[in-house]
Design a protein around this motif. Structure first.
Motif, PDB file in Angstrom:
ATOM      1  N   ILE A 659       0.774  -1.222  -0.033  1.00  0.00           N
ATOM      2  CA  ILE A 659      -0.092   0.154   0.088  1.00  0.00           C
ATOM      3  C   ILE A 659       0.885   1.481   0.062  1.00  0.00           C
ATOM      4  N   GLU A 663      -1.547   7.178  -1.516  1.00  0.00           N
ATOM      5  CA  GLU A 663      -3.026   6.745  -1.889  1.00  0.00           C
ATOM      6  C   GLU A 663      -3.897   6.211  -0.709  1.00  0.00           C
ATOM      7  N   LEU A 664      -3.372   5.951   0.266  1.00  0.00           N
ATOM      8  CA  LEU A 664      -4.182   5.850   1.671  1.00  0.00           C
ATOM      9  C   LEU A 664      -4.876   6.978   1.981  1.00  0.00           C
ATOM     10  N   VAL A 671      -9.092   1.927  -0.033  1.00  0.00           N
ATOM     11  CA  VAL A 671      -7.752   1.292   0.397  1.00  0.00           C
ATOM     12  C   VAL A 671      -7.914   0.671   1.615  1.00  0.00           C
ATOM     13  N   LEU A 742      -6.358  -1.796  -6.370  1.00  0.00           N
ATOM     14  CA  LEU A 742      -7.073  -1.416  -5.145  1.00  0.00           C
ATOM     15  C   LEU A 742      -8.585  -2.021  -5.864  1.00  0.00           C
TER      16      LEU A 742
END
Length: 747
Positions: A659, A663-664, A671, A742
């Motif tokens: 991860i 992006e989280l 996510v 994802l």
């Protein structure tokens, strides 16, 4: 770890200056081996067997005159050797005369009031003996005055130079102590006690090589002196920890009953992250001396790192019962209760302690921050600052709480004048500079912020990592060894003896990559608890490496899994799954997968430059060995990327998920859904609110992980662009694409 950071506010001040135990030429100096130049402890080895400092002998003559008694205290001495002795009558005129007047009280009882009448020193010897007596009785001011009288009459008196140097050292005047003791050594180059004391002064001045050479000269005179060996080890602790351990082993062989030698061994082993041997050494120190306070401090830190909370509570309960007025031990007991989940009991101990000792405000404040109670923590740090305004830790706590202005006074204006008053205390200077750097960053004065971050890292490196080995060639070899040891074919097959448990969820990555945030997200799930950052796999892999083990038997695999699950048990309670978010486990994934082939591993990545800048601007206390130095941070990160590329290529895809932090924080829900699905956990809305997690956070991310998911740390490095130094080498370096895609956003 924040708990230890708070603990070190007290404990490291005890550890700052250490010296060995001995009886010095008739001056009984308390044998401490670990505590400071002026500490206390039990007496130990005779350092200088052929006394060259005169031994004081006292006789008393009583004269009665009209109901008033005069006591003539005559001092005489043996000079050089026992044959050259003055009689009492020859020295009666070289005496201190005391007058005692009898006063009758209404009760009919009588007391004697002693008052100094006159002091007559006709020779250096009488003044010297008076100084010796004053020193032995702890009256350092009198001793210094009397010894300066000696030097006024005999400027080259080696014993007087030695004693004055010792007094200056005891009172923290290291430069003056250096001058007097150097003259004593010049006068008698093979005088063992003078070499010994001067070595301590040189060490406290940071002149470590000089201290080592002086100890080696003393050992030429007497190779079997354990006190000198201990002092030599203390100097090596700042430059060569393995060598310090070797020297301490020899000292312990000679004097196995010295609790201080075992204590110092425990300290050295803990600094090398050898926690199990450190625990044994510290427990032996306490067995030999149950009142050795510093050993309780050290053992508490080791037990916390080992996750042995029940043992810590039992040990600290005993310590507090023995030393009921020691608020530092009470603080550690509160932390142990907290680590065991009993936060109400912990808070009760903290509040009781704060009422007794305001300086404990720092400890209470850091603990409140772990629980997310930042506003409450500010009052605790202010209480600590009122009790002791010359410190850095409380200002650091205020900066962690984002309290950059209190009562209309800025942290910068309050903290800046303190820096020059902190003296040689590197840890407090690091605390203060990190707090000032954070305040300047808050004010968007980025150049000034980086200047203070540079200063803070310099102090922290000297305090924690200068003596720890971080060789680039050795680090590279470790990566090569892991890559050679584990291959795809070997990890695809479950070995006999491997555990079938899926309870652990491993969250790995480089420190400061966001692993604490991800841990808070996952552990918000009702079926998950967090174990924090256990050091189990770091310790076990180091043990296997030292043994040269390259293949584990079924029995060894079963033993590792059994002991690891037992270590997780206090955290699990009724939860089905437990997260282990020790970031540095990324270097042990081959071993972890061999023992738990069905466990899930989540690798969290972050922009390399943002990660390394965050490492550089974070105070870890005694953290990773690569911290506080830019070239080491960069090199370590590149080796981390190289090893993760290997794990990416060989770990089963259904057991290994990657991860990206960016992006989280940008797409939190998709996510998080992907992470929960990977962990075979049903969706729960609570995982979108990590700031509400009630579990304590004992990492440097204590503030960030309590906030709603945010993206203000993305591309942070751009604020410091012109002042990045060697970190700038990471510009343009990126991680390869993550495995898989994802999950689609929910409709």
């Amino acid at each position: 770890m924040i708990a230890f950071k708070a603990f070190s506010v007290f404990a490291l001040s005890v550890w700052a200056f250490s010296f060995s135990a001995f009886i010095l030429c008739g001056l009984k100096s308390n044998c401490i081996g670990f505590a400071s130049f002026g500490g206390t402890g039990s007496s130990g080895a005779l350092l200088y067997k052929k006394a060259q400092i005169p031994m004081t002998i006292a006789t008393t003559r009583t004269i009665t005159d009209g109901g008033t008694r005069f006591f003539m205290v005559a001092a005489f001495a043996r000079i050089g050797d026992p044959e050259n002795t003055r009689s009492p009558s020859a020295l009666r005129r070289n005496c201190t005369e005391l007058m005692a007047t009898r006063h009758m009280l209404k009760s009919g009882l009588s007391t004697i009031r002693l008052t100094r009448r006159t002091t007559i020193y006709n020779t250096p010897f009488s003044a010297y003996n008076a100084a010796v007596n004053s020193f032995r009785q702890g009256r350092l001011g009198n001793a210094e005055s009397e010894i300066r009288t000696v030097l006024g009459m005999s400027p080259a008196h080696p014993g007087a130079l030695l004693l004055l140097g010792v007094i200056c050292g005891r009172t923290g005047r290291w430069g003056e102590a250096d001058r007097h003791l150097s003259l004593a050594v010049d006068a008698q180059p093979e005088r063992e006690d003078a070499l010994f004391w001067l070595a301590q002064v040189k060490r406290n001045l940071g002149q470590l090589q000089a201290a080592i050479e002086l100890c080696e000269r003393a050992l030429v005179v007497n190779p079997e002196n354990p006190a000198v060996l201990n002092e030599l080890a203390l100097s090596y602790m700042a430059v060569d920890l393995p060598q310090a351990c070797e020297v301490l082993r020899k000292a312990i062989q000679i004097d196995p009953a010295s609790s201080y030698f075992h204590l110092n061994m425990g300290l050295a082993l803990r600094r090398m992250s050898l926690l199990y041997p450190a625990r044994l050494s510290l427990e032996e120190a306490l067995r030999l001396n149950p009142d050795l306070t510093a050993a309780y401090f050290e053992l508490a830190a080791v037990l916390e790192l080992l996750g042995a909370t029940k043992d810590a509570i039992e040990m600290l309960g005993t310590a507090v019962a023995r030393q009921q007025d020691n608020y530092q031990l009470a603080y550690l007991l509160a932390i142990a209760y907290s680590n065991d989940g009993n936060r109400d009991q912990a808070e009760s101990v903290f509040r009781q302690t704060l009422e007794i000792e305001p300086k404990s405000g720092n400890a209470f404040g850091f603990w409140l921050q772990q629980a997310g109670r930042f506003d409450e923590s500010v009052g605790c740090f202010e209480v600590a600052l009122k009790a002791d305004p010359i410190q850095g830790a409380a200002f650091y706590g205020l900066a962690e709480a984002k309290a950059y202005r209190v009562d209309d006074k800025s942290l910068i204006s309050r903290a800046t004048p303190v820096l020059d008053s902190l003296g040689p205390n590197l840890e407090e200077k690091a605390y203060l500079c990190y707090s000032l750097a954070a305040a300047y960053e808050h004010e968007k004065q980025f150049e000034e912020a980086m200047r203070h971050f540079d200063m803070a890292n310099g102090f922290a490196y000297q305090a924690y990592n200068a003596a720890r080995s971080y060789e680039h060639a050795e680090r590279k070899q470790q990566t090569d060894n892991e890559i050679a040891l584990y291959n795809k074919e070997g990890l695809e097959v479950e070995c006999q003896g491997s555990s079938l448990s899926v309870q652990p969820i491993f969250i790995v990555g480089m420190v400061r990559s966001g692993t604490t945030l991800l841990d808070q997200i996952v552990s918000r799930h009702s079926d998950v608890e967090s174990a924090g950052e256990p050091v189990f796999w770091i310790q076990e892999s180091d043990v296997l490496r030292r043994r040269g083990v390259t293949e584990l038997s079924a029995e060894e695999l079963m033993d590792l899994s059994t002991r690891y699950l037992a270590a997780l048990e206090p955290f699990g309670r009724e939860s089905q799954r437990i997260t282990d978010k020790m970031p540095l486990n990324y270097g042990r994934l081959g071993l972890i997968h061999s023992v738990f082939p069905r466990a899930k591993v989540i690798h969290l990545r972050r922009n390399p430059l943002d990660t390394c800048l965050s490492i550089y601007t974070t105070f870890f206390g005694q953290g990773p060995s690569f911290a506080y130095k830019q070239e080491n941070i960069v090199f370590n990160y590149l080796e981390y990327m190289r090893l993760m590329e290997h794990w990416r290529s060989i770990l089963p895809q259904d057991k290994f998920l990657e991860i990206d932090y960016e992006e989280l924080v940008a797409n939190q829900e998709p996510v998080v859904r992907k992470v929960l699905e990977f962990c075979d956990l049903p969706w729960q809305e609570s995982c979108l609110h990590p700031g509400a997690n009630a579990s304590a956070i004992r990492t440097p991310s204590v503030w960030q992980a309590r906030q709603p998911v945010y993206n203000s740390s993305v591309q942070r490095w751009r604020r410091f662009g012109p002042w990045l130094g060697e970190l700038a080498a990471l510009q343009g370096i990126e991680h390869p694409p993550t495995r898989g895609k994802l999950a689609p956003e929910p409709i």
